[in-house]
Design an enzyme around this catalytic site. Sequence first.
Site, PDB file in Angstrom:
ATOM      1  N   ASN A   1       0.871  -1.179   0.000  1.00  0.00           N
ATOM      2  CA  ASN A   1       0.000   0.000   0.000  1.00  0.00           C
ATOM      3  C   ASN A   1       0.907   1.228   0.000  1.00  0.00           C
ATOM      4  O   ASN A   1       1.503   1.549   1.021  1.00  0.00           O
ATOM      5  CB  ASN A   1      -0.901  -0.024   1.247  1.00  0.00           C
ATOM      6  CG  ASN A   1      -1.727   1.243   1.372  1.00  0.00           C
ATOM      7  OD1 ASN A   1      -1.811   2.040   0.440  1.00  0.00           O
ATOM      8  ND2 ASN A   1      -2.331   1.441   2.526  1.00  0.00           N
TER       9      ASN A   1
ATOM     10  N   LYS B   1       0.106   4.246  -0.232  1.00  0.00           N
ATOM     11  CA  LYS B   1      -0.547   5.417   0.371  1.00  0.00           C
ATOM     12  C   LYS B   1      -0.350   6.648  -0.517  1.00  0.00           C
ATOM     13  O   LYS B   1      -0.397   6.529  -1.735  1.00  0.00           O
ATOM     14  CB  LYS B   1      -0.022   5.638   1.785  1.00  0.00           C
ATOM     15  CG  LYS B   1      -0.037   4.359   2.615  1.00  0.00           C
ATOM     16  CD  LYS B   1       0.120   4.596   4.070  1.00  0.00           C
ATOM     17  CE  LYS B   1       0.225   3.256   4.787  1.00  0.00           C
ATOM     18  NZ  LYS B   1       0.007   3.328   6.200  1.00  0.00           N
TER      19      LYS B   1
ATOM     20  N   HIS C   1      -9.627   0.726   4.345  1.00  0.00           N
ATOM     21  CA  HIS C   1      -8.399   0.911   5.131  1.00  0.00           C
ATOM     22  C   HIS C   1      -8.706   1.861   6.287  1.00  0.00           C
ATOM     23  O   HIS C   1      -9.485   2.801   6.139  1.00  0.00           O
ATOM     24  CB  HIS C   1      -7.310   1.496   4.226  1.00  0.00           C
ATOM     25  CG  HIS C   1      -5.954   1.454   4.862  1.00  0.00           C
ATOM     26  ND1 HIS C   1      -5.566   2.362   5.815  1.00  0.00           N
ATOM     27  CD2 HIS C   1      -4.906   0.605   4.690  1.00  0.00           C
ATOM     28  CE1 HIS C   1      -4.332   2.071   6.201  1.00  0.00           C
ATOM     29  NE2 HIS C   1      -3.908   1.009   5.534  1.00  0.00           N
TER      30      HIS C   1
ATOM     31  N   GLU D   1      -7.168   4.211   7.437  1.00  0.00           N
ATOM     32  CA  GLU D   1      -6.889   5.622   7.131  1.00  0.00           C
ATOM     33  C   GLU D   1      -7.999   6.255   6.286  1.00  0.00           C
ATOM     34  O   GLU D   1      -8.029   7.467   6.112  1.00  0.00           O
ATOM     35  CB  GLU D   1      -5.514   5.736   6.443  1.00  0.00           C
ATOM     36  CG  GLU D   1      -4.396   5.464   7.434  1.00  0.00           C
ATOM     37  CD  GLU D   1      -3.066   5.098   6.802  1.00  0.00           C
ATOM     38  OE1 GLU D   1      -2.914   5.235   5.580  1.00  0.00           O
ATOM     39  OE2 GLU D   1      -2.185   4.660   7.556  1.00  0.00           O
TER      40      GLU D   1
ATOM     41  N   GLU E   1      -5.850  -5.603  10.104  1.00  0.00           N
ATOM     42  CA  GLU E   1      -4.889  -4.524  10.324  1.00  0.00           C
ATOM     43  C   GLU E   1      -5.205  -3.794  11.632  1.00  0.00           C
ATOM     44  O   GLU E   1      -5.985  -2.825  11.623  1.00  0.00           O
ATOM     45  CB  GLU E   1      -4.965  -3.524   9.171  1.00  0.00           C
ATOM     46  CG  GLU E   1      -4.564  -4.086   7.841  1.00  0.00           C
ATOM     47  CD  GLU E   1      -3.882  -3.027   6.988  1.00  0.00           C
ATOM     48  OE1 GLU E   1      -2.794  -3.293   6.504  1.00  0.00           O
ATOM     49  OE2 GLU E   1      -4.435  -1.924   6.845  1.00  0.00           O
TER      50      GLU E   1
ATOM     51  N   GLY F   1       1.852   1.730  10.632  1.00  0.00           N
ATOM     52  CA  GLY F   1       2.773   2.864  10.520  1.00  0.00           C
ATOM     53  C   GLY F   1       3.411   3.263  11.833  1.00  0.00           C
ATOM     54  O   GLY F   1       4.006   4.341  11.937  1.00  0.00           O
TER      55      GLY F   1
ATOM     56  N   SER G   1       2.993  -2.729  10.241  1.00  0.00           N
ATOM     57  CA  SER G   1       4.447  -2.728  10.474  1.00  0.00           C
ATOM     58  C   SER G   1       5.105  -4.063  10.123  1.00  0.00           C
ATOM     59  O   SER G   1       6.050  -4.486  10.784  1.00  0.00           O
ATOM     60  CB  SER G   1       4.753  -2.328  11.920  1.00  0.00           C
ATOM     61  OG  SER G   1       4.236  -1.041  12.191  1.00  0.00           O
TER      62      SER G   1
HETATM   63  C1  PEP Z   1      -0.897  -0.259   5.726  1.00  0.00           C
HETATM   64  O1  PEP Z   1      -0.754   0.814   5.168  1.00  0.00           O
HETATM   65  O2  PEP Z   1      -1.893  -0.953   5.476  1.00  0.00           O
HETATM   66  C2  PEP Z   1       0.132  -0.691   6.674  1.00  0.00           C
HETATM   67  C3  PEP Z   1      -0.010  -1.866   7.250  1.00  0.00           C
HETATM   68  O3  PEP Z   1       1.177   0.158   6.884  1.00  0.00           O
HETATM   69  P1  PEP Z   1       2.552  -0.201   7.640  1.00  0.00           P
HETATM   70  O4  PEP Z   1       3.068  -1.480   7.038  1.00  0.00           O
HETATM   71  O5  PEP Z   1       3.452   0.954   7.370  1.00  0.00           O
HETATM   72  O6  PEP Z   1       2.237  -0.382   9.094  1.00  0.00           O
END
Ligand code: PEP
Length: 268
Positions: A9, A11, A95, A97, A182, A188, A227
């Site tokens: 992703n 972003k 997501h 976000e 998630e 993040g 992460s």
């Molecule tokens: C994500 O954007 O779905 C995500 C899991 O980000 P990160 O791997 O940076 O935690």
Amino acid sequence: MRKPMMAGNWKMYKNRDEARALAQEIVALVGAEEAVDIVLCAPFVDLCAVAKMTDGSKVSAGAQDVMWIDEGAYTGEVSTPMLVAVGCKYVIVGHSERRGRFGVWPKDWPEELHAVFMDNDVSVNWKARAALAGGLTPIICCGETIDERHAGTTDTIVRGQILAAMAEMTEEQIGACVFAYEPVWAIGTGEVCEADEANRVCGMIRGVLAERVCCGAQNIRILYGGSMKPDNVDGLMVQPEIDGGLVGGAALKADSFACLVTAAAKTA
Ligand code: PEP
């Protein structure tokens, strides 16, 4: 046997030229990897370039959001047929976000801006169904906040999100989705969910899917996101209920993303 998936992703990172270059590097490193479904979820404006660059390889392009209506007076929105037309195969739906981060806002954002991010359980369901109807595979996200985890409501929250996402879907449609657990607090932040706990929640999600899909829940892929990095991917991928990753930060560099793909391939 479920085929592992590694979805990056990106972003709101990478302009068109940067996206093309990153896709090219990833194709060079893992573009022939048959054991893993590899997806690059790029910003809308980059999708054309990413789809062209990955064409003919084992890497696919994905979007990060989609509108549930095919066309109309919806300024700023992008629909499934538009994504399909540029060669997109997948789309992330719901997501955290885009679900308004469950109310976790940057401290300096006034409340008036919170509504800009508007997904909820209903829009996630509509978007996923529109994606399926138009030929995209939705990657449906779910996960709890840190407060919900501390309150002991992780399973209730995630179960509710999954049931809502599947509303009015046929068994066949549910079987065509990919789900991603998630935990919001792990996205993040560098804080990864313990592998056995991530596995437990993914198993719980599979149980919820099984309530709606008679015998096929064992074939549905459930990814972990939060992460995931080269130094923790093996511990996560070895878990029986985790079929891959939805990856933010570590997907922005070709070598680290390729490392995750290779780790996933080992479990195939
Ligand atoms: C994500 O954007 O779905 C995500 C899991 O980000 P990160 O791997 O940076 O935690």
